[in-house]
Motif scaffolding. Structure first.
Motif, PDB file in Angstrom:
ATOM      1  N   MET A  94     -26.104 -34.210 -16.991  1.00 41.98           N
ATOM      2  CA  MET A  94     -27.479 -34.226 -16.515  1.00 41.98           C
ATOM      3  C   MET A  94     -27.700 -33.132 -15.482  1.00 41.98           C
ATOM      4  SD  MET A  94     -29.963 -37.217 -15.674  1.00 41.98           S
ATOM      5  CE  MET A  94     -30.509 -37.548 -14.040  1.00 41.98           C
ATOM      6  N   VAL A  95     -26.739 -32.880 -14.615  1.00 36.09           N
ATOM      7  CA  VAL A  95     -26.860 -31.827 -13.617  1.00 36.09           C
ATOM      8  C   VAL A  95     -27.064 -30.484 -14.299  1.00 36.09           C
ATOM      9  CG1 VAL A  95     -25.643 -30.606 -11.782  1.00 36.09           C
ATOM     10  CG2 VAL A  95     -25.540 -33.091 -11.894  1.00 36.09           C
ATOM     11  N   TYR A  96     -26.372 -30.260 -15.406  1.00 35.76           N
ATOM     12  CA  TYR A  96     -26.486 -29.004 -16.146  1.00 35.76           C
ATOM     13  C   TYR A  96     -27.908 -28.822 -16.669  1.00 35.76           C
ATOM     14  CZ  TYR A  96     -24.408 -25.171 -18.802  1.00 35.76           C
ATOM     15  OH  TYR A  96     -24.064 -23.943 -19.280  1.00 35.76           O
ATOM     16  N   LEU A  97     -28.505 -29.892 -17.181  1.00 33.72           N
ATOM     17  CA  LEU A  97     -29.866 -29.823 -17.702  1.00 33.72           C
ATOM     18  C   LEU A  97     -30.862 -29.532 -16.592  1.00 33.72           C
ATOM     19  CD1 LEU A  97     -29.783 -32.795 -20.229  1.00 33.72           C
ATOM     20  CD2 LEU A  97     -29.423 -30.378 -20.681  1.00 33.72           C
ATOM     21  N   ILE A  98     -30.679 -30.153 -15.445  1.00 31.07           N
ATOM     22  CA  ILE A  98     -31.552 -29.888 -14.297  1.00 31.07           C
ATOM     23  C   ILE A  98     -31.443 -28.424 -13.897  1.00 31.07           C
ATOM     24  CG2 ILE A  98     -31.916 -30.364 -11.837  1.00 31.07           C
ATOM     25  CD1 ILE A  98     -31.087 -33.274 -12.434  1.00 31.07           C
ATOM     26  N   GLY A  99     -30.238 -27.876 -13.903  1.00 32.25           N
ATOM     27  CA  GLY A  99     -30.033 -26.481 -13.547  1.00 32.25           C
ATOM     28  C   GLY A  99     -30.784 -25.543 -14.472  1.00 32.25           C
ATOM     29  N   VAL A 100     -30.764 -25.827 -15.760  1.00 32.15           N
ATOM     30  CA  VAL A 100     -31.478 -24.990 -16.722  1.00 32.15           C
ATOM     31  C   VAL A 100     -32.977 -25.065 -16.456  1.00 32.15           C
ATOM     32  CG1 VAL A 100     -32.083 -24.704 -19.162  1.00 32.15           C
ATOM     33  CG2 VAL A 100     -29.713 -25.156 -18.512  1.00 32.15           C
ATOM     34  N   LEU A 101     -33.497 -26.270 -16.273  1.00 35.55           N
ATOM     35  CA  LEU A 101     -34.927 -26.423 -16.008  1.00 35.55           C
ATOM     36  C   LEU A 101     -35.327 -25.743 -14.704  1.00 35.55           C
ATOM     37  CD1 LEU A 101     -35.505 -30.124 -17.125  1.00 35.55           C
ATOM     38  CD2 LEU A 101     -36.221 -28.049 -18.311  1.00 35.55           C
ATOM     39  N   GLU A 137     -22.684 -22.683 -24.778  1.00 38.53           N
ATOM     40  CA  GLU A 137     -23.012 -24.052 -24.364  1.00 38.53           C
ATOM     41  C   GLU A 137     -24.354 -24.074 -23.634  1.00 38.53           C
ATOM     42  OE1 GLU A 137     -21.209 -27.371 -21.348  1.00 38.53           O
ATOM     43  OE2 GLU A 137     -19.792 -26.154 -22.479  1.00 38.53           O
ATOM     44  N   LEU A 138     -24.591 -23.079 -22.790  1.00 35.10           N
ATOM     45  CA  LEU A 138     -25.868 -22.976 -22.093  1.00 35.10           C
ATOM     46  C   LEU A 138     -27.012 -22.883 -23.090  1.00 35.10           C
ATOM     47  CD1 LEU A 138     -27.607 -22.533 -19.540  1.00 35.10           C
ATOM     48  CD2 LEU A 138     -27.066 -20.101 -19.738  1.00 35.10           C
ATOM     49  N   ILE A 139     -26.859 -22.058 -24.114  1.00 37.39           N
ATOM     50  CA  ILE A 139     -27.901 -21.912 -25.130  1.00 37.39           C
ATOM     51  C   ILE A 139     -28.115 -23.228 -25.872  1.00 37.39           C
ATOM     52  CG2 ILE A 139     -28.579 -20.734 -27.266  1.00 37.39           C
ATOM     53  CD1 ILE A 139     -28.797 -19.039 -24.702  1.00 37.39           C
ATOM     54  N   GLU A 140     -27.054 -23.947 -26.173  1.00 41.31           N
ATOM     55  CA  GLU A 140     -27.197 -25.249 -26.841  1.00 41.31           C
ATOM     56  C   GLU A 140     -28.007 -26.215 -25.973  1.00 41.31           C
ATOM     57  OE1 GLU A 140     -26.544 -26.012 -29.908  1.00 41.31           O
ATOM     58  OE2 GLU A 140     -25.616 -24.074 -30.330  1.00 41.31           O
ATOM     59  N   HIS A 141     -27.811 -26.169 -24.669  1.00 41.76           N
ATOM     60  CA  HIS A 141     -28.595 -27.018 -23.761  1.00 41.76           C
ATOM     61  C   HIS A 141     -30.061 -26.589 -23.754  1.00 41.76           C
ATOM     62  CE1 HIS A 141     -25.551 -29.582 -21.997  1.00 41.76           C
ATOM     63  NE2 HIS A 141     -24.756 -28.528 -21.902  1.00 41.76           N
ATOM     64  N   VAL A 142     -30.315 -25.296 -23.769  1.00 38.83           N
ATOM     65  CA  VAL A 142     -31.693 -24.803 -23.830  1.00 38.83           C
ATOM     66  C   VAL A 142     -32.365 -25.293 -25.111  1.00 38.83           C
ATOM     67  CG1 VAL A 142     -33.111 -22.731 -24.104  1.00 38.83           C
ATOM     68  CG2 VAL A 142     -31.309 -22.779 -22.369  1.00 38.83           C
ATOM     69  N   LEU A 143     -31.674 -25.198 -26.222  1.00 39.57           N
ATOM     70  CA  LEU A 143     -32.234 -25.643 -27.498  1.00 39.57           C
ATOM     71  C   LEU A 143     -32.480 -27.152 -27.502  1.00 39.57           C
ATOM     72  CD1 LEU A 143     -30.114 -23.443 -29.923  1.00 39.57           C
ATOM     73  CD2 LEU A 143     -32.513 -23.105 -29.239  1.00 39.57           C
ATOM     74  N   ALA A 144     -31.590 -27.913 -26.883  1.00 40.07           N
ATOM     75  CA  ALA A 144     -31.783 -29.370 -26.790  1.00 40.07           C
ATOM     76  C   ALA A 144     -33.011 -29.690 -25.943  1.00 40.07           C
ATOM     77  CB  ALA A 144     -30.539 -30.029 -26.201  1.00 40.07           C
ATOM     78  N   LEU A 145     -33.185 -28.981 -24.838  1.00 39.18           N
ATOM     79  CA  LEU A 145     -34.368 -29.192 -23.999  1.00 39.18           C
ATOM     80  C   LEU A 145     -35.643 -28.828 -24.751  1.00 39.18           C
ATOM     81  CD1 LEU A 145     -32.958 -27.862 -20.628  1.00 39.18           C
ATOM     82  CD2 LEU A 145     -33.690 -30.215 -21.093  1.00 39.18           C
ATOM     83  N   PRO A 192     -32.624 -17.993 -30.406  1.00 39.29           N
ATOM     84  CA  PRO A 192     -31.489 -17.304 -29.792  1.00 39.29           C
ATOM     85  C   PRO A 192     -30.979 -16.193 -30.706  1.00 39.29           C
ATOM     86  CG  PRO A 192     -30.814 -19.453 -30.611  1.00 39.29           C
ATOM     87  CD  PRO A 192     -32.300 -19.357 -30.785  1.00 39.29           C
ATOM     88  N   ARG A 193     -30.474 -15.133 -30.113  1.00 39.44           N
ATOM     89  CA  ARG A 193     -29.907 -14.026 -30.874  1.00 39.44           C
ATOM     90  C   ARG A 193     -28.395 -14.210 -30.961  1.00 39.44           C
ATOM     91  NH1 ARG A 193     -33.929 -12.254 -28.026  1.00 39.44           N
ATOM     92  NH2 ARG A 193     -35.603 -11.099 -28.974  1.00 39.44           N
ATOM     93  N   VAL A 194     -27.889 -14.060 -32.172  1.00 41.57           N
ATOM     94  CA  VAL A 194     -26.459 -14.201 -32.417  1.00 41.57           C
ATOM     95  C   VAL A 194     -25.851 -12.803 -32.488  1.00 41.57           C
ATOM     96  CG1 VAL A 194     -24.723 -15.067 -34.017  1.00 41.57           C
ATOM     97  CG2 VAL A 194     -26.824 -16.359 -33.659  1.00 41.57           C
ATOM     98  N   GLY A 195     -24.773 -12.593 -31.723  1.00 38.52           N
ATOM     99  CA  GLY A 195     -24.136 -11.285 -31.701  1.00 38.52           C
ATOM    100  C   GLY A 195     -23.190 -11.069 -32.853  1.00 38.52           C
ATOM    101  N   ASN A 196     -22.368 -12.058 -33.149  1.00 40.90           N
ATOM    102  CA  ASN A 196     -21.385 -11.956 -34.213  1.00 40.90           C
ATOM    103  C   ASN A 196     -21.578 -13.164 -35.118  1.00 40.90           C
ATOM    104  OD1 ASN A 196     -19.132 -12.049 -35.850  1.00 40.90           O
ATOM    105  ND2 ASN A 196     -17.727 -11.388 -34.244  1.00 40.90           N
ATOM    106  N   ARG A 197     -22.100 -12.945 -36.273  1.00 42.69           N
ATOM    107  CA  ARG A 197     -22.417 -14.059 -37.177  1.00 42.69           C
ATOM    108  C   ARG A 197     -21.187 -14.874 -37.589  1.00 42.69           C
ATOM    109  NH1 ARG A 197     -27.660 -13.507 -38.064  1.00 42.69           N
ATOM    110  NH2 ARG A 197     -28.572 -11.434 -38.200  1.00 42.69           N
ATOM    111  N   ASN A 198     -20.020 -14.278 -37.501  1.00 44.67           N
ATOM    112  CA  ASN A 198     -18.804 -15.007 -37.877  1.00 44.67           C
ATOM    113  C   ASN A 198     -18.388 -16.027 -36.824  1.00 44.67           C
ATOM    114  OD1 ASN A 198     -18.588 -13.555 -40.271  1.00 44.67           O
ATOM    115  ND2 ASN A 198     -17.409 -11.942 -39.289  1.00 44.67           N
ATOM    116  N   THR A 199     -18.725 -15.760 -35.571  1.00 41.67           N
ATOM    117  CA  THR A 199     -18.305 -16.675 -34.506  1.00 41.67           C
ATOM    118  C   THR A 199     -19.453 -17.485 -33.934  1.00 41.67           C
ATOM    119  OG1 THR A 199     -18.613 -15.002 -32.806  1.00 41.67           O
ATOM    120  CG2 THR A 199     -16.418 -15.146 -33.814  1.00 41.67           C
ATOM    121  N   ASN A 200     -20.697 -17.162 -34.348  1.00 37.63           N
ATOM    122  CA  ASN A 200     -21.886 -17.837 -33.819  1.00 37.63           C
ATOM    123  C   ASN A 200     -21.985 -17.734 -32.296  1.00 37.63           C
ATOM    124  OD1 ASN A 200     -22.963 -18.636 -36.274  1.00 37.63           O
ATOM    125  ND2 ASN A 200     -21.712 -20.477 -36.332  1.00 37.63           N
ATOM    126  N   GLN A 201     -21.553 -16.624 -31.747  1.00 42.33           N
ATOM    127  CA  GLN A 201     -21.672 -16.401 -30.313  1.00 42.33           C
ATOM    128  C   GLN A 201     -23.070 -15.888 -30.002  1.00 42.33           C
ATOM    129  OE1 GLN A 201     -19.381 -17.103 -27.884  1.00 42.33           O
ATOM    130  NE2 GLN A 201     -18.294 -18.085 -29.541  1.00 42.33           N
TER     131      GLN A 201
END
Length: 82
Positions: free
Chosen positions: A1-8, A33-41, A52-61
């Motif tokens: 929850m602290v992580y979500l508050i930080g993003v907001l 992980e940060l991007i996943e939290h943004v998408l969840a919010l 989100p922009r993916v840099g390397n499609r093989n690694t989903n980074q």
């Protein structure tokens, strides 16, 4: 929850885009992980964002996400969490 508050809080303070660190060793946070939290919010209606922009499609980074904006629901939730 602290992580979500930080993003907001970051978005409420005017941050409209997030970028992966140039050197992965520079930041302790896992950017994907940060991007996943943004998408969840976003799915919960607390903020809006571009795709989100993916840099390397093989690694989903993720390399960035932009057009971040806090919704009224996100603003209310952030106020109540303080």
């Amino acid at each position: 929850m602290v992580y979500l508050i930080g993003v907001l809080q970051r978005v409420a303070q005017g941050e409209t885009a997030l970028y992966a660190p140039r050197n992965p060793g520079e930041s302790g946070e896992n950017f994907s992980e940060l991007i996943e939290h943004v998408l969840a919010l976003s799915r919960r209606g607390m903020l809006t964002s571009g795709e989100p922009r993916v840099g390397n499609r093989n690694t989903n980074q993720y390399v960035s996400i932009d057009n971040l904006s806090l919704t009224e629901e996100g603003r209310r939730w952030l106020e109540s969490a303080r």
